[in-house]
Design a protein around this motif. Structure first.
Motif, PDB file in Angstrom:
ATOM      1  N   PRO A 167       0.828  -1.212   0.000  1.00 22.96           N
ATOM      2  CA  PRO A 167       0.000   0.000   0.000  1.00 22.96           C
ATOM      3  C   PRO A 167       0.860   1.258   0.000  1.00 22.96           C
ATOM      4  O   PRO A 167       2.052   1.220   0.331  1.00 22.96           O
ATOM      5  CB  PRO A 167      -0.816  -0.123   1.290  1.00 22.96           C
ATOM      6  N   GLY A 168       0.250   2.381  -0.386  1.00 23.90           N
ATOM      7  CA  GLY A 168       0.975   3.645  -0.407  1.00 23.90           C
ATOM      8  C   GLY A 168       1.219   4.185   0.982  1.00 23.90           C
ATOM      9  O   GLY A 168       0.793   3.593   1.988  1.00 23.90           O
ATOM     10  N   PRO A 169       1.901   5.333   1.092  1.00 28.16           N
ATOM     11  CA  PRO A 169       2.164   5.929   2.409  1.00 28.16           C
ATOM     12  C   PRO A 169       0.897   6.238   3.194  1.00 28.16           C
ATOM     13  O   PRO A 169       0.941   6.304   4.426  1.00 28.16           O
ATOM     14  CB  PRO A 169       2.933   7.211   2.061  1.00 28.16           C
ATOM     15  N   ASP A 170      -0.211   6.434   2.508  1.00 26.05           N
ATOM     16  CA  ASP A 170      -1.468   6.707   3.202  1.00 26.05           C
ATOM     17  C   ASP A 170      -2.209   5.433   3.566  1.00 26.05           C
ATOM     18  O   ASP A 170      -3.331   5.498   4.091  1.00 26.05           O
ATOM     19  CB  ASP A 170      -2.363   7.592   2.336  1.00 26.05           C
ATOM     20  N   GLY A 171      -1.610   4.262   3.286  1.00 24.15           N
ATOM     21  CA  GLY A 171      -2.236   2.992   3.648  1.00 24.15           C
ATOM     22  C   GLY A 171      -3.171   2.436   2.608  1.00 24.15           C
ATOM     23  O   GLY A 171      -3.696   1.324   2.795  1.00 24.15           O
ATOM     24  N   ARG A 172      -3.397   3.139   1.496  1.00 21.15           N
ATOM     25  CA  ARG A 172      -4.320   2.668   0.458  1.00 21.15           C
ATOM     26  C   ARG A 172      -3.559   1.860  -0.588  1.00 21.15           C
ATOM     27  O   ARG A 172      -2.466   2.239  -1.010  1.00 21.15           O
ATOM     28  CB  ARG A 172      -5.034   3.834  -0.208  1.00 21.15           C
ATOM     29  N   LEU A 173      -4.195   0.774  -1.018  1.00 21.49           N
ATOM     30  CA  LEU A 173      -3.606  -0.052  -2.057  1.00 21.49           C
ATOM     31  C   LEU A 173      -4.087   0.436  -3.422  1.00 21.49           C
ATOM     32  O   LEU A 173      -5.291   0.570  -3.659  1.00 21.49           O
ATOM     33  CB  LEU A 173      -4.008  -1.517  -1.863  1.00 21.49           C
ATOM     34  N   ARG A 174      -3.143   0.709  -4.308  1.00 14.00           N
ATOM     35  CA  ARG A 174      -3.470   1.143  -5.664  1.00 14.00           C
ATOM     36  C   ARG A 174      -2.812   0.266  -6.721  1.00 14.00           C
ATOM     37  O   ARG A 174      -3.266   0.253  -7.860  1.00 14.00           O
ATOM     38  CB  ARG A 174      -3.041   2.599  -5.870  1.00 14.00           C
ATOM     39  N   ALA A 175      -1.756  -0.425  -6.338  1.00 12.91           N
ATOM     40  CA  ALA A 175      -0.981  -1.174  -7.320  1.00 12.91           C
ATOM     41  C   ALA A 175      -0.388  -2.413  -6.666  1.00 12.91           C
ATOM     42  O   ALA A 175      -0.316  -2.527  -5.432  1.00 12.91           O
ATOM     43  CB  ALA A 175       0.129  -0.300  -7.907  1.00 12.91           C
ATOM     44  N   ILE A 176      -0.008  -3.343  -7.507  1.00 14.10           N
ATOM     45  CA  ILE A 176       0.718  -4.527  -7.057  1.00 14.10           C
ATOM     46  C   ILE A 176       1.972  -4.667  -7.914  1.00 14.10           C
ATOM     47  O   ILE A 176       2.071  -4.067  -8.992  1.00 14.10           O
ATOM     48  CB  ILE A 176      -0.136  -5.809  -7.167  1.00 14.10           C
ATOM     49  N   GLN A 177       2.924  -5.464  -7.419  1.00 14.07           N
ATOM     50  CA  GLN A 177       4.119  -5.772  -8.196  1.00 14.07           C
ATOM     51  C   GLN A 177       3.977  -7.196  -8.721  1.00 14.07           C
ATOM     52  O   GLN A 177       3.917  -8.158  -7.944  1.00 14.07           O
ATOM     53  CB  GLN A 177       5.374  -5.642  -7.346  1.00 14.07           C
TER      54      GLN A 177
END
Length: 640
Positions: A167-177
Motif C-alpha cells: 500500500p501507499g504511504p497513506d495505507g491505500r492499495l493502488r498497485a501490485i508488483q
C-alpha cells in the motif's frame, strides 16, 4: 467579457507582455520540475488524491463472470466450526471443483498441524489429483525472507505465487508488483501471475521489471460471483457452476484474513477480492498506465499556456473563471482517459501552476498598473502626502489606499480642468470677443455716419477697446502662469512689500479722494515667497478696493502674525458683499454685482489671488457685510 483592444499605453503593454512571458516561463519550469521530481510527500499526496477521485467518479468495469470466489464467511464458520478448520476439510472441497480451470487456495499453509498429521497428506493428495491448485507464499517488505508452504503441499501445487501487498504511504492499495526480486536475487511472481500460467492465460506471464502495476478496480455493484464455502462443501452448488472457471478460495468473514483500503475509498477490501481484481486485470489487460514525464509535461504545458493566455486576454473575473474551467476540464479529461484508455496523467504540477498563476499574474498586473499610475500622477505633479497627520492615516506612499487617494485627487483635478476649459471657452467667446465686436461696430458706424462719428472719437473708442482686450489677455496669462509656472521664491520682508504696493497706487486712490493707509506690524515678518507673484496678488486686492470703495473713503492695510501664519489684510470702504456671494468670490470668471449694477471686471483678479496664495501653501479669504465694506486677507505660512 474581455478587455478592449489596446487598453494600456504602449510602454505599459510592453511591460505587461514581459511580465506575462516571465510568469509563463517560470510556471512552465515549475510544471516540468514537478513532473520529473514528483515523489515529495506533498506532490505525491496531491497525485494520489486526484487518482483516487478519478477512480471513484468514473465508471468501473464489470466483474468477469469466469472468476468465482468461494468465501470463508461468517455463515460458513458457524456451520463448520471455529477457524482454522482442519486441512482435511479443504481436501474434501477440492473434488467439488474438479471442473474448474484453476483453483487458488488463498490460505497460508506454512505450519504443520501436529494434532492432525494426516490432514496435510490428505490435502496434498487432493491437490495432486486436481492438478490445477495454486498456493500463496509471503515475501516480507524488505525482500529478505520468504514464507513458503509446507514442502508436501508446495510439491503438490501446480504453482506458487506471492500475495504480499504494497500500500501507499497513506495505507491505500493502488498497485501490485507482478514480480519481485528477493535479496538472494530470485525473482518471484505474484499469485495472479502464477495462476495465469496454470489457467493458460498468456497475458503478463513473462517476467517483467520490478515495477508497480496499477489496478483497474472492479465496479462494486457488478462484482464477482460469490459462493459460501459451506454451501459448496455440502454440494448445494452444482459442479457445473465452476466449469472452466477460475476459482478463488479465501477469507471473507469479519476479522479474518487481510483487509486493506483501496483507491475506491469504500471501506476495506478483502485480500481475495483484491486478488480477483488482479486476475481480471491480467486476463483483460486492464492495468492503469501512469504517463511518463515526457507525456505529462507537454500536455500540462498546453493547458497551462491556455490558462495564461486567458489571464492575459480576459478580465480578472473571467480570467479566474477560465482558469478554474481549464483545471476542471483537465481533471475530467484525465478521469475519462483513465476509465476509457487506461492512461492517467499526474496533475500535481499543473494544479500547483494554475493555483499560482492567478494570484501571481494578478499581483504583477496590479503592480505594473499601479506603477504606471504613479508615473502618470507624477506627471500631473500629484505627489504622496507629506503631512505627518495624513501619513499616519496611511501605511506609506505606496499603499493602495494612498494611491487611491492620489488618483481621486487626479480625477478631481481633471474634472476641475474640464470645468476650467468650459469657462475659458465661455470667456473667449464672450469677454474676449466683446471688445473686438465693439471695435468692428465703431468702424462700421464711422463708415455709415461720418458726420456723427468723428475720426478722433472713433480712434479713442478703438483704443479703449484694444486696451480692454490687452487687459483681459494679460490677466488670463498671469493666472495661467500663477497656476503652473515654477515659483521663484526668495526671503522677503512682508511689511516692505505691502508698503511698496500701497505707494504704487497712492495716486490712483487720490484721484477718487480715497485715503490709502498701511499700519506696519512692528515685527520682522519675513516669508519665503515669489515676490513678483505676491506683489501682483496684493495689487489686485488694492485695485479692487479702490474700484469698489466710495469716494472719500479710507482703505486700511495691515499685517498680523501668529505661531503658524502671517496674514495680510485689506479693508475697503465699499458697499460690502452679501453672504451668498462670498463662497464664489475666488472662482475663476465669476463676478459680483454688489451694488445691483452690471458686474464689473472679468472674474480673473481674485482667482489669481487665491491661486498665488495656495501655491505658497496659504489661502485667500473674505469677510464682508452689506453696507460695512469688505475685508480681504491673504494667509501665508511662516518661514522657519
Amino acid at each position: 467579457m474581455s478587455r478592449s483592444a489596446d487598453p494600456y499605453p504602449p510602454s505599459l503593454q510592453r511591460r505587461l507582455l514581459a511580465e506575462w512571458l516571465g510568469l509563463t516561463l517560470a510556471l512552465s519550469l515549475l510544471v516540468a520540475a514537478i513532473s520529473i521530481w514528483s515523489q515529495s510527500p506533498v506532490l505525491r499526496d496531491i497525485n494520489q488524491q486526484a487518482y483516487d477521485l478519478s477512480m471513484q467518479l468514473t465508471p468501473r468495469p464489470a466483474a468477469d463472470r469466469d472468476i468465482v470466489v468461494i468465501t470463508i464467511d461468517d455463515a460458513s464458520i458457524e456451520a463448520l466450526g471455529y477457524w482454522p478448520w482442519r486441512r482435511a476439510t479443504h481436501a474434501a472441497l477440492l473434488p467439488r471443483l474438479r471442473l474448474a480451470r484453476a483453483v487458488v487456495l488463498d490460505l497460508i499453509l506454512a505450519d504443520p498441524r501436529p494434532a492432525y498429521p494426516q490432514d496435510d497428506q490428505l490435502l496434498a493428495a487432493a491437490m495432486a489429483v486436481h492438478g490445477r491448485v495454486v498456493l500463496p507464499e509471503v515475501l516480507d517488505p524488505e525482500g529478505r525472507h520468504v514464507i513458503h508452504p509446507l514442502p508436501a503441499l508446495a510439491s503438490a501445487a501446480a504453482a506458487v505465487g506471492r500475495i504480499d501487498a504494497q500500500p501507499g504511504p497513506d495505507g491505500r492499495l493502488r498497485a501490485i508488483q507482478l514480480w519481485r526480486t528477493t535479496g538472494q536475487g530470485v525473482r518471484l511472481p505474484h499469485l495472479s501471475v502464477a495462476l495465469a500460467r496454470v489457467a493458460g492465460l498468456d497475458a503478463a506471464t513473462q517476467p517483467a521489471a520490478d515495477t508497480s502495476s496499477y489496478l483497474q478496480f472492479i465496479d462494486p455493484a457488478r462484482t464477482f460471483v460469490h459462493y459460501p464455502y459451506a454451501a459448496v462443501l455440502r454440494g448445494e452448488i452444482p459442479e457445473s457452476a465452476f466449469e472452466n472457471r477460475i476459482v478463488l478460495i479465501g477469507a471473507w468473514a469479519s476479522g479474518l484474513g487481510d483487509q486493506l483500503p483501496t483507491a475506491m475509498g469504500r471501506g476495506l477490501t478483502t485480500g481475495v477480492e483484491i486478488l480477483a481484481d488482479s486476475i481480471q486485470n491480467l486476463k483483460q489487460s486492464l492495468w492503469i498506465r501512469i504517463a511518463s514525464p515526457w507525456v505529462t509535461i507537454p500536455v500540462s504545458l498546453c493547458v497551462l499556456l491556455l490558462v495564461c493566455l486567458g489571464l492575459r486576454k480576459l478580465s480578472p473575473r473571467y480570467g479566474l473563471a477560465g482558469a478554474l474551467a481549464a483545471l476542471l476540464g483537465f481533471l475530467a479529461a484525465d478521469a475519462w482517459l483513465l476509465a476509457q484508455g487506461g492512461l492517467w496523467i499526474p496533475p500535481a504540477g499543473l494544479l500547483l501552476a494554475i493555483a499560482l498563476a492567478y494570484p501571481l499574474w494578478t499581483w504583477r498586473l496590479q503592480e505594473a498598473s499601479l506603477q504606471h499610475i504613479d508615473q502618470e500622477l507624477e506627471r500631473l505633479q500629484i505627489h504622496p502626502r507629506q503631512n505627518p497627520q495624513q501619513a499616519a492615516q496611511w501605511v506609506g506612499p505606496n499603499t493602495l489606499p494612498e494611491r487611491a487617494a492620489r488618483l481621486h485627487q487626479a480625477v478631481s483635478r481633471l474634472k476641475a480642468a474640464a470645468r476650467d476649459q468650459q469657462d475659458t471657452l465661455g470667456f473667449i467667446s464672450h469677454d474676449m470677443r466683446s471688445p473686438q465686436n465693439a471695435i468692428l461696430a465703431a468702424i462700421e458706424l464711422r463708415r455709415e455716419a461720418p458726420d456723427r462719428w468723428t475720426e478722433s472719437g472713433t480712434l479713442s473708442h478703438i483704443e479703449a477697446q484694444a486696451h480692454a482686450t490687452l487687459h483681459l489677455v494679460d490677466n488670463f496669462v498671469q493666472l495661467a502662469r500663477a497656476e503652473s509656472a515654477p515659483l521663484q521664491k526668495h526671503a522677503c520682508l512682508l511689511d516692505d512689500l505691502v508698503q511698496d504696493c500701497c505707494d504704487r497706487r497712492w495716486s490712483q486712490a487720490a484721484q477718487r479722494r480715497i485715503t490709502l493707509t498701511f499700519q506696519p506690524s512692528g515685527h520682522d515678518n519675513i516669508v519665503d515667497i515669489d515676490i513678483e507673484l505676491m506683489r501682483r496678488a496684493i495689487g489686485n486686492l488694492l485695485d479692487n478696493a479702490i474700484q469698489y470703495s466710495f469716494e472719500g473713503g479710507e482703505i486700511r492695510c495691515s499685517i498680523d502674525r501668529d505661531d503658524s501664519a502671517c496674514s495680510i489684510h485689506i479693508q475697503d470702504a465699499g458697499p460690502g458683499i452679501g453672504p451668498e456671494q462670498i463662497p464664489h468670490l475666488f472662482t475663476r470668471f465669476w463676478r459680483s454685482a454688489g451694488d445691483g449694477k452690471k458686474p464689473a471686471g472679468n472674474g480673473l483678479g481674485l482667482a489669481f489671488v487665491q491661486t498665488v496664495a495656495q501655491r505658497h501653501g496659504g489661502q485667500a479669504r473674505c469677510v464682508s457685510e452689506p453696507g460695512r465694506g469688505s475685508r480681504f486677507s491673504i494667509d501665508l505660512p511662516n518661514t522657519d
